[in-house]
Design a protein around this motif. Structure first.
Motif, short mmCIF file in Angstrom:
data_model
loop_
_atom_site.label_atom_id
_atom_site.label_comp_id
_atom_site.label_asym_id
_atom_site.label_seq_id
_atom_site.Cartn_x
_atom_site.Cartn_y
_atom_site.Cartn_z
N SER A 198 44.82 33.80 48.11
CA SER A 198 44.10 33.83 47.26
C SER A 198 45.25 34.73 46.07
O SER A 198 45.44 33.52 45.18
CB SER A 198 43.15 35.33 47.16
N ASP A 199 46.71 35.06 46.88
CA ASP A 199 47.94 35.15 45.98
C ASP A 199 48.80 33.96 46.33
O ASP A 199 49.40 33.28 45.04
CB ASP A 199 48.48 36.10 46.61
N ASP A 236 43.83 37.59 51.29
CA ASP A 236 44.00 37.84 50.27
C ASP A 236 45.33 37.27 49.39
O ASP A 236 46.19 37.20 48.82
CB ASP A 236 44.60 39.79 50.04
N ASP A 266 40.14 40.01 55.61
CA ASP A 266 40.30 39.65 54.38
C ASP A 266 41.77 40.05 53.69
O ASP A 266 42.35 40.22 52.44
CB ASP A 266 40.12 41.14 53.45
N SER A 267 42.78 40.72 54.82
CA SER A 267 44.14 40.52 55.05
C SER A 267 44.50 39.10 54.45
O SER A 267 45.56 38.85 53.22
CB SER A 267 45.47 41.34 55.52
N LYS A 293 40.20 35.27 44.21
CA LYS A 293 39.72 36.68 45.42
C LYS A 293 39.88 34.90 46.41
O LYS A 293 38.63 34.83 45.63
CB LYS A 293 38.92 37.14 45.54
#
Length: 456
Positions: free
Chosen positions: A102-103, A99, A95-96, A220
């Motif tokens: 996605s940024d 994320d 997930d890190s 996301k």
């Protein structure tokens, strides 16, 4: 001095603001990354022998873009990040990293004062992000380039196999008159729809629809994980089905499940959701021999050599046999394969670029994306396990910068698995993990139905 080389029409298209795209390829490795050894491999790799990766993109006074050769400073391209991406121990490693990607998809363009690529080494997460501007090439070119820097895990002296599942046959098919008539008919119908999509025809609005400006919204990213063995079991349930047929069956079933959760009473049975799919137009499908790609005289040249197909899927309420989704997807894709929609879309784009310029071509492409619901691509990775700088690769995933779609999906296979990165506009789809679970459950239900059918 070497002369500046003009960009191809496709390369110019991907530099326009409406259609600018950066590909992010995520590679996970088993052990800690040795940054110095990695930089040394990059310095001596075929990557720095390819002119596109050693050239600046410059604009002449006329406004046209050109490639200009330059010296490459590897330290400016290989960026080392030692600290973890998150201080929250409750956030998983995957997930890190998602994320972080996605940024990057909405807020981190590549600097134009150096060649348009860079590699991020995420040391705390045992992975690296290979970022490349789409003007450098398409997914097939770039995956082939990456694998040229890798070695087989079972034989470090050998490069990974170029090709794999999906390699086209060299045997010629014999076409009947009836088949030729269908080719002409389907081509006319689908090319006409393609043109109408660029003008005004659009999908009905749903909770997963994007539109103009959505490419700027926060994102996301979630990962759907499939086993290729499961997909092969499902495709055996339907005569002559392919992995792509199974993929679209899974998407159709998964989207239907998700829409039942988000808006169960607002949708009509058979609602059409159209996807924009990228199709490799090289004579050989699958991965390519990098030496042939770099040879301009070969038939499988480097660059962006793909067309677009509009592939519809349909909403159906739960309760039916999940294999029905596969049957409908196969029927649709069989018709698309008979048509010349993908080559025609490529030629049409080249014509518009050549005679009317990149601005109009990018506007038309932008409108096609705004008038459809999702993007999907599927790149075949290596069949065998591979290593990079002697470090075993655990997964290969890819995504791109944001489009006006609220959902973009990119699947990459590696060994016996296929991971699909699902990038969503989080204000429209706040729960991509649920959408991903719908896709994964759809495949497992199809597998169970296929196994049950094989026993009867």
């Amino acid at each position: 001095m070497e002369r500046d080389e003009p960009l191809t029409p496709a390369g110019r298209l991907f530099l326009q603001p409406e259609t600018s795209q950066i590909i992010n390829c995520l590679i996970g490795v088993k052990n800690q990354i040795d940054a110095d050894a990695f930089k040394a491999v990059v310095k001596n790799s075929v990557l720095l022998k390819h002119p596109r990766f050693c050239s600046l993109m410059v604009k002449h006074s006329s406004g046209r873009e050109y490639w200009r050769r330059t010296e490459v400073d590897v330290d400016r391209h290989v960026l080392v990040f030692d600290k973890p991406l998150s201080d929250d121990p409750s956030i998983s490693d995957q997930d890190s990293v998602n994320d972080y990607l996605s940024d990057l998809s909405v807020s981190s363009p590549l600097s134009t004062d150096k060649p348009l690529w860079e590699i991020h080494l995420l040391m705390a997460h045992n992975c690296l992000v290979f970022r490349l501007h789409h003007a450098l090439g398409d997914g097939i070119s770039l995956m082939s380039m990456f694998l040229s820097c890798c070695r087989r895990a079972d034989d470090p002296s050998q490069l990974p196999t170029a090709g794999g599942v999906g390699t086209s046959s060299t045997t010629r098919r014999r076409w009947s008159l009836w088949t030729l008539m269908k080719v002409v008919w389907y081509t006319l119908v689908y090319v006409l729809e393609f043109l109408l999509r660029a003008l005004w025809l659009k999908d009905k609005k749903t909770v997963i629809s994007g539109g103009s400006g959505v490419e700027l919204w926060p994102r996301k990213l979630a990962t759907a994980k499939f086993r290729l063995d499961d997909m092969k079991i499902v495709k055996k349930a339907i005569t002559d089905a392919t992995i792509n047929d199974v993929l679209f069956g899974v998407l159709s079933c998964g989207f239907s499940r998700y829409l039942d959760i988000r808006s169960p009473k607002a949708l009509k049975e058979g609602l059409k959701l159209t996807g924009a799919a990228m199709v490799n137009l090289r004579p050989q499908s699958g991965l390519q021999d990098i030496s042939k790609l770099m040879n301009n005289n070969s038939g499988t040249r480097w660059g962006n050599k793909f067309g677009m197909m509009l592939l519809p899927i349909y909403y159906h309420k739960g309760g039916s046999n999940p294999l029905e989704f596969l049957k409908r997807s196969k029927s649709m894709i069989d018709k698309k394969k008979l048509s010349l929609e993908a080559p025609c879309s490529y030629k049409l784009g080249h014509f518009v670029m050549s005679f009317f310029g990149a601005k109009l071509a990018s506007i038309l492409n932008y409108r096609i994306v705004c008038n459809t619901t999702f993007t999907i691509s599927n790149v075949i990775g290596p069949r065998e396990e591979i290593t990079v700088v002697g470090n075993p690769v655990t997964y290969i995933r890819a995504n791109s910068t944001a489009l006006p779609h609220a959902i973009t999906m990119h699947m990459v296979s590696y060994g016996d698995r296929a991971d699909m990165q699902v990038l969503v506009a989080k204000d429209l789809i706040p729960d991509p993990q649920i959408l991903v679970q719908c896709f994964e459950d759809a495949l497992l239900e199809m597998k169970d139905a296929a196994e049950a059918a094989s026993k009867t």
